[in-house]
Write a protein that holds these residues in place. Structure first.
Motif, PDB file in Angstrom:
ATOM      1  N   ALA A 296      -2.614  -6.702   0.871  1.00 22.52           N
ATOM      2  CA  ALA A 296      -3.692  -4.973   1.876  1.00 22.52           C
ATOM      3  C   ALA A 296      -4.072  -5.698   2.859  1.00 22.52           C
ATOM      4  O   ALA A 296      -4.339  -4.801   3.928  1.00 22.52           O
ATOM      5  N   LEU A 297      -4.416  -6.918   3.516  1.00 25.18           N
ATOM      6  CA  LEU A 297      -4.853  -7.008   4.667  1.00 25.18           C
ATOM      7  C   LEU A 297      -3.519  -6.576   6.128  1.00 25.18           C
ATOM      8  O   LEU A 297      -3.978  -5.526   6.538  1.00 25.18           O
ATOM      9  N   ALA A 298      -2.313  -6.836   5.896  1.00 21.62           N
ATOM     10  CA  ALA A 298      -1.646  -6.537   6.060  1.00 21.62           C
ATOM     11  C   ALA A 298      -1.292  -5.394   7.002  1.00 21.62           C
ATOM     12  O   ALA A 298      -0.740  -4.392   7.526  1.00 21.62           O
ATOM     13  N   ALA A 299      -1.512  -4.261   5.137  1.00 22.56           N
ATOM     14  CA  ALA A 299      -0.761  -3.122   5.173  1.00 22.56           C
ATOM     15  C   ALA A 299      -2.518  -2.102   5.986  1.00 22.56           C
ATOM     16  O   ALA A 299      -2.278  -1.668   6.659  1.00 22.56           O
ATOM     17  N   ALA A 300      -3.571  -2.884   5.571  1.00 22.71           N
ATOM     18  CA  ALA A 300      -4.354  -1.947   6.147  1.00 22.71           C
ATOM     19  C   ALA A 300      -4.605  -2.340   7.739  1.00 22.71           C
ATOM     20  O   ALA A 300      -4.125  -0.455   8.561  1.00 22.71           O
ATOM     21  N   GLU A 301      -3.876  -3.479   8.412  1.00 22.50           N
ATOM     22  CA  GLU A 301      -4.238  -3.167  10.023  1.00 22.50           C
ATOM     23  C   GLU A 301      -2.653  -2.573  10.055  1.00 22.50           C
ATOM     24  O   GLU A 301      -2.931  -1.732  11.287  1.00 22.50           O
ATOM     25  N   ALA A 302      -1.606  -2.348   9.680  1.00 20.09           N
ATOM     26  CA  ALA A 302      -0.632  -1.405  10.290  1.00 20.09           C
ATOM     27  C   ALA A 302      -1.430   0.149  10.587  1.00 20.09           C
ATOM     28  O   ALA A 302      -0.869   1.049  10.766  1.00 20.09           O
ATOM     29  N   LEU A 303      -2.037   0.234   9.210  1.00 21.28           N
ATOM     30  CA  LEU A 303      -2.164   1.948   8.770  1.00 21.28           C
ATOM     31  C   LEU A 303      -3.469   2.165   9.689  1.00 21.28           C
ATOM     32  O   LEU A 303      -3.089   3.168  10.710  1.00 21.28           O
ATOM     33  N   LEU A 304      -4.200   1.026  10.275  1.00 24.74           N
ATOM     34  CA  LEU A 304      -4.781   0.844  11.456  1.00 24.74           C
ATOM     35  C   LEU A 304      -4.343   1.276  12.566  1.00 24.74           C
ATOM     36  O   LEU A 304      -4.944   2.915  13.721  1.00 24.74           O
ATOM     37  N   ILE A 305      -3.267   0.782  12.955  1.00 28.38           N
ATOM     38  CA  ILE A 305      -2.965   1.089  14.251  1.00 28.38           C
ATOM     39  C   ILE A 305      -2.323   1.981  14.413  1.00 28.38           C
ATOM     40  O   ILE A 305      -2.354   3.060  15.205  1.00 28.38           O
ATOM     41  N   GLY A 306      -1.470   2.877  13.415  1.00 23.92           N
ATOM     42  CA  GLY A 306      -1.228   4.486  13.624  1.00 23.92           C
ATOM     43  C   GLY A 306      -2.202   5.187  13.343  1.00 23.92           C
ATOM     44  O   GLY A 306      -1.963   6.015  14.384  1.00 23.92           O
ATOM     45  N   GLN A 307      -2.880   5.474  12.642  1.00 24.83           N
ATOM     46  CA  GLN A 307      -4.085   5.524  12.886  1.00 24.83           C
ATOM     47  C   GLN A 307      -4.868   5.898  14.297  1.00 24.83           C
ATOM     48  O   GLN A 307      -5.029   6.862  14.823  1.00 24.83           O
ATOM     49  N   GLY A 308      -5.257   4.988  14.740  1.00 28.14           N
ATOM     50  CA  GLY A 308      -4.933   4.282  16.561  1.00 28.14           C
ATOM     51  C   GLY A 308      -4.341   5.538  17.395  1.00 28.14           C
ATOM     52  O   GLY A 308      -4.178   5.455  18.305  1.00 28.14           O
ATOM     53  N   TRP A 309      -3.309   5.653  16.668  1.00 35.97           N
ATOM     54  CA  TRP A 309      -1.689   6.337  17.929  1.00 35.97           C
ATOM     55  C   TRP A 309      -2.055   8.052  17.590  1.00 35.97           C
ATOM     56  O   TRP A 309      -1.089   8.595  17.541  1.00 35.97           O
ATOM     57  N   GLY A 310      -2.887   8.119  16.566  1.00 39.92           N
ATOM     58  CA  GLY A 310      -2.936   9.361  16.132  1.00 39.92           C
ATOM     59  C   GLY A 310      -2.207  10.482  14.818  1.00 39.92           C
ATOM     60  O   GLY A 310      -2.186  11.432  14.532  1.00 39.92           O
ATOM     61  N   MET A 311      -1.330   9.493  14.116  1.00 39.33           N
ATOM     62  CA  MET A 311      -1.132   9.796  12.440  1.00 39.33           C
ATOM     63  C   MET A 311      -2.493   9.831  11.502  1.00 39.33           C
ATOM     64  O   MET A 311      -3.596   9.028  11.427  1.00 39.33           O
ATOM     65  N   GLN A 312      -2.564  10.563  10.601  1.00 45.85           N
ATOM     66  CA  GLN A 312      -2.901  10.091   9.445  1.00 45.85           C
ATOM     67  C   GLN A 312      -2.774   9.243   8.944  1.00 45.85           C
ATOM     68  O   GLN A 312      -2.091   8.948   8.931  1.00 45.85           O
TER      69      GLN A 312
END
Length: 309
Positions: free
Chosen positions: A193-209
């Motif tokens: 859960a933590l690793a997935a949230a980190e990945a989603l936050l990274i992608g979000q910071g690069w402009g992905m929904q």
């Protein structure tokens, strides 16, 4: 008249009397499901909870319930509660009976308690649960079964009405085997859960929904049970508020102790444990299995939410 054999076990053909200790969020639906097939007694530290289970016979003490039960089922929040309950239940358990523990605990404690129970001529099955309150209500839980084959066979008629069709999973011949599997499964889920949230936050910071990225990652080499079944709830703002953050930390501490005993290096699981302890310091003992993810969101200054179209 109590139809029992001289050893205290039920007579052939007579259904066992079930005693359920713990009638909280998980214990109450479990007791309700069992009352459809068995005579069921119950005890909870909050005596009002028995009223939520029609047909349940309420008992005033752990010892009285244990003495009246062919099968004692413990459904408790954690290790401390289990140890306290068994101090009162152990002397009262019927010789020839069965103790089925559904609590997520500690394999070393399970091993020690099982040895004490076995000395009294009582079978033991450790069957920690996998599933949510909603799955308990639907009788769709998973159980990781640890114990001797004969003991497990006795437990199956009690556990089958509570589980999904493929939910009775044999972990091993020792009672502690069920606890080992359940704790490792939970430890992996919290880390995923933590690793997935980190990945989603990274992608979000690069402009992905986040929802688009979740859809792509879920079916990738980085997929996980968290991404399959639970990330959607995070994207809706649900931090899974049916399990306390303090209990999460207790379980991760137990996993860390297991690693030390096994002589296995655990840098990833240790990092997850440290993050969850930091979340506990920030939020206290709130309900929320994903509060460590909330901490990541706050530190990033944004939330992982489904975009509104």
């Amino acid at each position: 008249m109590d139809e029992t054999s001289p050893t205290g076990s039920p007579s052939a053909g007579s259904p066992p009397t079930i005693g359920v200790i713990g009638l909280g969020r998980m214990g109450a639906p479990i007791a309700r499901a069992l009352t459809a097939e068995f005579a069921v007694g119950g005890f909870d530290i909050d005596p009002t909870r028995g009223g939520s289970v029609p047909g349940l016979r309420s008992f005033g003490s752990v010892g009285d319930l244990a003495a009246a039960s062919d099968v004692l089922v413990t459904v408790l929040p954690g290790l401390a509660e289990l140890q306290e309950v068994m101090r009162s239940a152990l002397p009262a358990l019927r010789r020839g009976g069965l103790w089925a523990d559904l609590t997520s605990g500690d394999p070393a404690v399970t091993r020690d308690l099982a040895a004490q129970v076995h000395e009294r001529g009582i079978d033991v099955v450790s069957a920690p649960m996998g599933g949510s309150v909603a799955e308990a209500e639907r009788a769709a839980l998973i159980f990781y079964l640890g114990g001797a084959e004969s003991a497990v066979e006795r437990a199956l008629p009690v556990l089958r009405p509570l589980s999904r069709p493929d939910g009775l999973r044999r972990a091993g011949s020792r009672p502690e085997d069920g606890q080992i599997v359940k704790l490792l499964a939970n430890g992996l889920w919290f880390a995923h859960a933590l690793a997935a949230a980190e990945a989603l936050l990274i992608g979000q910071g690069w402009g992905m929904q986040p929802s688009d990225l979740h859809r792509l990652l879920r079916d990738s080499a980085g997929g996980s049970r968290f991404l399959d079944d639970h990330a959607e709830r995070l994207l809706d703002g649900d931090y899974l508020t049916t399990f306390g953050l303090d209990r999460v930390v207790d379980e991760l501490d137990a996993v860390a102790a297991m690693g030390r005993v096994a002589g296995a290096p655990t840098p990833v699981l240790d990092a997850s444990g440290a993050a969850h302890r930091a979340a506990l310091e920030r939020y206290g003992s709130e309900l929320g299995e994903l509060l460590a993810v909330r901490m990541l969101e706050e530190d990033a200054g944004r939330t992982l939410r489904r975009e509104r179209r």
